[in-house]
Design a protein around this motif. Structure first.
Motif, mmCIF file in Angstrom:
data_model
loop_
_atom_site.group_PDB
_atom_site.id
_atom_site.type_symbol
_atom_site.label_atom_id
_atom_site.label_comp_id
_atom_site.label_asym_id
_atom_site.label_seq_id
_atom_site.Cartn_x
_atom_site.Cartn_y
_atom_site.Cartn_z
ATOM 1 N N TYR A 1 67.025 -38.224 55.700
ATOM 2 C CA TYR A 1 67.748 -37.068 56.209
ATOM 3 C C TYR A 1 66.786 -35.957 56.632
ATOM 4 O O TYR A 1 65.626 -35.915 56.212
ATOM 5 N N ASP A 2 67.316 -35.069 57.436
ATOM 6 C CA ASP A 2 66.576 -33.895 57.899
ATOM 7 C C ASP A 2 67.545 -32.716 57.859
ATOM 8 O O ASP A 2 68.554 -32.723 58.571
ATOM 9 N N ILE A 3 67.284 -31.747 56.998
ATOM 10 C CA ILE A 3 68.130 -30.563 56.875
ATOM 11 C C ILE A 3 67.443 -29.413 57.595
ATOM 12 O O ILE A 3 66.281 -29.097 57.307
ATOM 13 N N ARG A 4 68.164 -28.781 58.505
ATOM 14 C CA ARG A 4 67.538 -27.718 59.311
ATOM 15 C C ARG A 4 68.537 -26.588 59.565
ATOM 16 O O ARG A 4 69.749 -26.826 59.593
ATOM 17 N N PRO A 5 68.043 -25.354 59.769
ATOM 18 C CA PRO A 5 68.931 -24.239 60.104
ATOM 19 C C PRO A 5 69.311 -24.267 61.578
ATOM 20 O O PRO A 5 68.650 -24.920 62.394
ATOM 21 N N SER A 6 70.354 -23.550 61.923
ATOM 22 C CA SER A 6 70.739 -23.399 63.319
ATOM 23 C C SER A 6 69.668 -22.642 64.081
ATOM 24 O O SER A 6 68.816 -21.965 63.489
ATOM 25 N N SER A 7 69.704 -22.745 65.381
ATOM 26 C CA SER A 7 68.669 -22.129 66.213
ATOM 27 C C SER A 7 68.714 -20.605 66.183
ATOM 28 O O SER A 7 67.728 -19.942 66.470
ATOM 29 N N SER A 8 69.861 -20.039 65.814
ATOM 30 C CA SER A 8 69.990 -18.589 65.699
ATOM 31 C C SER A 8 70.873 -18.262 64.502
ATOM 32 O O SER A 8 71.708 -19.070 64.106
ATOM 33 N N PRO A 9 70.702 -17.066 63.905
ATOM 34 C CA PRO A 9 71.519 -16.696 62.738
ATOM 35 C C PRO A 9 73.000 -16.606 63.103
ATOM 36 O O PRO A 9 73.355 -16.312 64.249
ATOM 37 N N MET A 10 73.847 -16.859 62.118
ATOM 38 C CA MET A 10 75.295 -16.790 62.324
ATOM 39 C C MET A 10 75.945 -16.062 61.165
ATOM 40 O O MET A 10 75.645 -16.341 60.003
ATOM 41 N N ARG A 11 76.852 -15.148 61.488
ATOM 42 C CA ARG A 11 77.724 -14.604 60.460
ATOM 43 C C ARG A 11 78.725 -15.675 60.045
ATOM 44 O O ARG A 11 78.975 -16.634 60.771
ATOM 45 N N GLN A 12 79.318 -15.463 58.882
ATOM 46 C CA GLN A 12 80.188 -16.497 58.316
ATOM 47 C C GLN A 12 81.340 -16.856 59.240
ATOM 48 O O GLN A 12 81.633 -18.043 59.448
ATOM 49 N N GLU A 13 82.002 -15.864 59.782
ATOM 50 C CA GLU A 13 83.168 -16.140 60.632
ATOM 51 C C GLU A 13 82.788 -17.010 61.820
ATOM 52 O O GLU A 13 83.491 -17.965 62.166
ATOM 53 N N LYS A 14 81.636 -16.716 62.439
ATOM 54 C CA LYS A 14 81.187 -17.506 63.579
ATOM 55 C C LYS A 14 80.823 -18.920 63.155
ATOM 56 O O LYS A 14 81.147 -19.899 63.843
ATOM 57 N N SER A 15 80.156 -19.053 62.018
ATOM 58 C CA SER A 15 79.729 -20.383 61.577
ATOM 59 C C SER A 15 80.928 -21.279 61.280
ATOM 60 O O SER A 15 80.919 -22.473 61.605
ATOM 61 N N LEU A 16 81.970 -20.729 60.689
ATOM 62 C CA LEU A 16 83.160 -21.524 60.412
ATOM 63 C C LEU A 16 83.834 -21.972 61.708
ATOM 64 O O LEU A 16 84.330 -23.098 61.814
#
Length: 284
Positions: free
Chosen positions: A56-71
């Protein structure tokens, strides 16, 4: 004969390809730099995947996200394929939850960030009615907001965590309820040093923080669920949990705290509250 040979070759290749496949898991990057709140969920996710034996490879999104946007992005199956968040009925309708509370319910144990010069800091609170006279702040899209409102609080809402903290710093709100697994690191990160923890007081409502995936991603959900259950069975889940939180709970004098139990009308009936091994309770 040619077809039979080709079929045999496919059968031989498939197990190898499956074992060589890499599960790429992308989670929403935090809007807070070096967010300490991410350490435990990511550690647990690593542990669960290790228990399954997959690559597996765990990585963050390319840009930060607030919770509402991430959901929303997860529901749309865009950019990310996993979040961890407090559950409620709406989120479980929109997303696929892995119904194992990753912080053993500590997300529902809330102590209070307050301004160090606010009279509320030193005001004795003996009953829930005493506490209801003061105004908490929460994020406008957070389940906590509805939970507090359902229990009679006059909640001030903010767009996100940073604004909520600013409303307490500016003394617009009296206190900012934060989970006991978040509050110490958040206090340490307060660059203005205006906030403190109100000692020996908390509220508690039954609540679970889950890993969520997209509704259609049932294979990934099953993979993570399998790994978490294996970690629970062999004790490594609890070992990781207490290595992260035992000292923190002792520093907060959590066993000797006064707390008020609130109801949580948003907690789905599917929450496994009947399994004590999945939940933390103070010895008191």
């Amino acid at each position: 004969m040619i077809k039979l040979a080709a079929l045999s070759l496919i059968v031989l290749i498939m197990p190898f390809s499956a074992s060589a496949a890499v599960w790429v898991i992308t989670y929403p990057d935090s809007v807070i730099k070096h967010d300490e709140r991410y350490v435990y969920p990511l550690s647990l996710l690593h542990l669960a995947l290790e228990k399954t034996g997959v690559r597996y490879d765990i990585r963050p999104s390319s840009s930060p996200m607030r919770q509402e946007k991430s959901l929303k992005r997860l529901e749309e199956n865009l950019e990310i394929n996993l979040v961890w968040s407090m559950t409620d009925t709406q989120r479980e309708n929109q997303l696929l939850p892995i119904r194992i509370p990753i912080a053993k319910g500590l997300i529902g144990w809330r102590m209070f960030l307050v301004h160090k010069e606010d009279p509320f800091l030193d005001t004795p609170i003996s009953t829930l009615d005493d506490l209801l006279k003061y105004k908490p702040v929460q994020g406008i899209a957070w389940p906590d907001t509805k939970i507090l409102q359902a229990n009679g609080f006059n909640v001030i809402t903010a767009r996100d965590y940073n604004e909520a903290k600013a409303l307490v710093s500016g003394r617009v709100a009296d206190f900012f309820p934060r989970s006991v697994i978040e509050i110490s690191s958040e206090l340490a990160a307060d660059e203005f040093k205006t906030l403190v923890i109100k000692p020996k007081l908390a509220i508690e409502y039954p609540s679970a923080m889950y890993f969520f995936v997209n509704k259609r991603n049932k294979t990934l959900a099953k993979l993570i669920e399998t790994g978490l259950n294996r970690a629970i069975e062999d004790g490594s889940f609890d070992e990781l949990f207490y290595s992260h939180f035992q000292q923190l709970l002792e520093e907060l004098n959590f066993e000797g705290i006064t707390y008020f139990e609130l109801s949580n009308p948003l907690l789905p009936m599917s929450a496994q509250t009947h399994k004590p091994a999945l939940w933390y309770r103070p010895k008191k």
